[in-house]
Design a protein around this motif. Structure first.
Motif, PDB file in Angstrom:
ATOM      1  N   THR A  74       1.015  -1.050   0.128  1.00 38.52           N
ATOM      2  CA  THR A  74      -0.138   0.008  -0.049  1.00 38.52           C
ATOM      3  C   THR A  74       0.980   1.048  -0.107  1.00 38.52           C
ATOM      4  O   THR A  74       1.994   1.406   0.616  1.00 38.52           O
ATOM      5  N   VAL A  75       0.422   2.286  -0.707  1.00 36.68           N
ATOM      6  CA  VAL A  75       1.242   3.605  -0.918  1.00 36.68           C
ATOM      7  C   VAL A  75       0.282   4.522  -0.654  1.00 36.68           C
ATOM      8  O   VAL A  75      -0.761   4.795  -0.936  1.00 36.68           O
ATOM      9  N   THR A  76       0.693   5.726   0.357  1.00 40.24           N
ATOM     10  CA  THR A  76      -0.148   6.839   0.514  1.00 40.24           C
ATOM     11  C   THR A  76       0.883   8.134  -0.097  1.00 40.24           C
ATOM     12  O   THR A  76       2.078   7.815  -0.551  1.00 40.24           O
ATOM     13  N   ASP A  77       0.417   9.287   0.179  1.00 39.61           N
ATOM     14  CA  ASP A  77       1.301  10.404  -0.179  1.00 39.61           C
ATOM     15  C   ASP A  77       2.676  10.376   0.616  1.00 39.61           C
ATOM     16  O   ASP A  77       3.504  11.074   0.193  1.00 39.61           O
ATOM     17  N   SER A  78       2.737   9.846   1.837  1.00 34.71           N
ATOM     18  CA  SER A  78       3.855  10.000   2.551  1.00 34.71           C
ATOM     19  C   SER A  78       4.452   8.807   2.982  1.00 34.71           C
ATOM     20  O   SER A  78       5.642   8.647   3.797  1.00 34.71           O
ATOM     21  N   LEU A 102       3.301  -5.888   3.407  1.00 34.05           N
ATOM     22  CA  LEU A 102       2.987  -7.067   4.648  1.00 34.05           C
ATOM     23  C   LEU A 102       3.373  -8.344   3.553  1.00 34.05           C
ATOM     24  O   LEU A 102       2.818  -8.456   2.293  1.00 34.05           O
ATOM     25  N   LEU A 103       4.374  -9.050   4.066  1.00 33.24           N
ATOM     26  CA  LEU A 103       4.985 -10.356   3.383  1.00 33.24           C
ATOM     27  C   LEU A 103       4.925 -11.389   4.148  1.00 33.24           C
ATOM     28  O   LEU A 103       5.209 -11.643   5.226  1.00 33.24           O
ATOM     29  N   ALA A 112      -6.387  -8.068   5.952  1.00 40.11           N
ATOM     30  CA  ALA A 112      -5.511  -6.862   5.981  1.00 40.11           C
ATOM     31  C   ALA A 112      -5.686  -5.968   4.594  1.00 40.11           C
ATOM     32  O   ALA A 112      -5.217  -6.121   3.787  1.00 40.11           O
ATOM     33  N   ASP A 113      -6.465  -4.997   5.332  1.00 41.05           N
ATOM     34  CA  ASP A 113      -6.696  -3.898   3.900  1.00 41.05           C
ATOM     35  C   ASP A 113      -5.697  -2.741   3.978  1.00 41.05           C
ATOM     36  O   ASP A 113      -4.750  -2.721   5.161  1.00 41.05           O
ATOM     37  N   ALA A 114      -5.755  -1.809   3.114  1.00 43.25           N
ATOM     38  CA  ALA A 114      -4.471  -0.828   3.159  1.00 43.25           C
ATOM     39  C   ALA A 114      -4.502  -0.022   4.216  1.00 43.25           C
ATOM     40  O   ALA A 114      -3.329   0.325   4.547  1.00 43.25           O
ATOM     41  N   ARG A 115      -5.616   0.359   4.820  1.00 43.31           N
ATOM     42  CA  ARG A 115      -5.620   1.230   6.030  1.00 43.31           C
ATOM     43  C   ARG A 115      -4.902   0.706   7.145  1.00 43.31           C
ATOM     44  O   ARG A 115      -3.903   1.146   7.798  1.00 43.31           O
ATOM     45  N   ILE A 116      -5.289  -0.676   7.564  1.00 51.05           N
ATOM     46  CA  ILE A 116      -4.774  -1.540   8.706  1.00 51.05           C
ATOM     47  C   ILE A 116      -3.124  -1.663   8.437  1.00 51.05           C
ATOM     48  O   ILE A 116      -2.284  -1.401   9.311  1.00 51.05           O
ATOM     49  N   ILE A 117      -3.044  -1.619   7.285  1.00 51.05           N
ATOM     50  CA  ILE A 117      -1.311  -2.058   6.859  1.00 51.05           C
ATOM     51  C   ILE A 117      -0.543  -0.940   7.304  1.00 51.05           C
ATOM     52  O   ILE A 117       0.691  -0.949   7.689  1.00 51.05           O
ATOM     53  N   SER A 118      -1.110   0.253   6.646  1.00 57.53           N
ATOM     54  CA  SER A 118      -0.233   1.288   6.771  1.00 57.53           C
ATOM     55  C   SER A 118      -0.525   2.113   7.998  1.00 57.53           C
ATOM     56  O   SER A 118       0.637   2.998   8.347  1.00 57.53           O
ATOM     57  N   GLU A 119      -1.571   2.041   8.959  1.00 57.94           N
ATOM     58  CA  GLU A 119      -1.630   2.726  10.035  1.00 57.94           C
ATOM     59  C   GLU A 119      -1.198   2.037  11.394  1.00 57.94           C
ATOM     60  O   GLU A 119      -0.805   2.887  12.357  1.00 57.94           O
TER      61      GLU A 119
END
Length: 138
Positions: A43-47, A52-53, A86-93
């Motif tokens: 997952t990629v955000t602006d920052s 997750l592997l 594991a969606d993008a939000r929980i992986i990144s936050e």
């Protein structure tokens, strides 16, 4: 070129690009070059960029004899199923200990000390010139 740092032996695995994303291509590489079941979420955000592997821990053929169908693959399928949440939000936050606890509430989670990663380029001007020469004028 990969250098494990353990034996000092370097190796390079070359596999064709497959899939429609970086994650799918890396999964294909591990399946066909290393023969390791692998699943990647990116997952990629602006920052930030986060991933997750999941990978089956490699073991010798002698160690895995008889375990593949009875233990390893059913466990792999169960963990994959749990990880689908594991969606993008929980992986990144979420901090990774919290992420692991949330995804695998029934599992014993062990977090090992990290190993520093360093980049080293053995490139030289001559190697660069040779690579361009191989490409040809066209």
């Amino acid at each position: 070129m990969l250098d494990s740092g353990v034996s000092g032996k370097r190796y390079q695995g070359v596999v064709e690009w497959k899939g429609s994303s970086l994650a799918e291509s890396i999964e294909y590489y591990f399946q066909h070059s290393e023969q390791l079941a692998t699943k990647i979420w990116l997952t990629v955000t602006d920052s930030s960029a986060t991933g997750l592997l999941l990978q089956v821990v490699p073991m010798s053929a002698q160690q895995s004899a008889g375990m593949q169908n009875e233990i390893i693959m059913p466990s792999w399928q169960r963990i994959l199923h749990l990880t689908q949440a594991a969606d993008a939000r929980i992986i990144s936050e979420l901090p990774y200990p919290d992420l692991l606890t949330q995804l695998y509430p029934e599992e014993t989670i062990r977090i090992f000390d990290g190993t520093p990663v360093k980049f080293h380029c053995g490139c030289t001007r001559k190697r660069g010139q040779d690579a361009i020469f191989i490409l040809g004028r066209e």
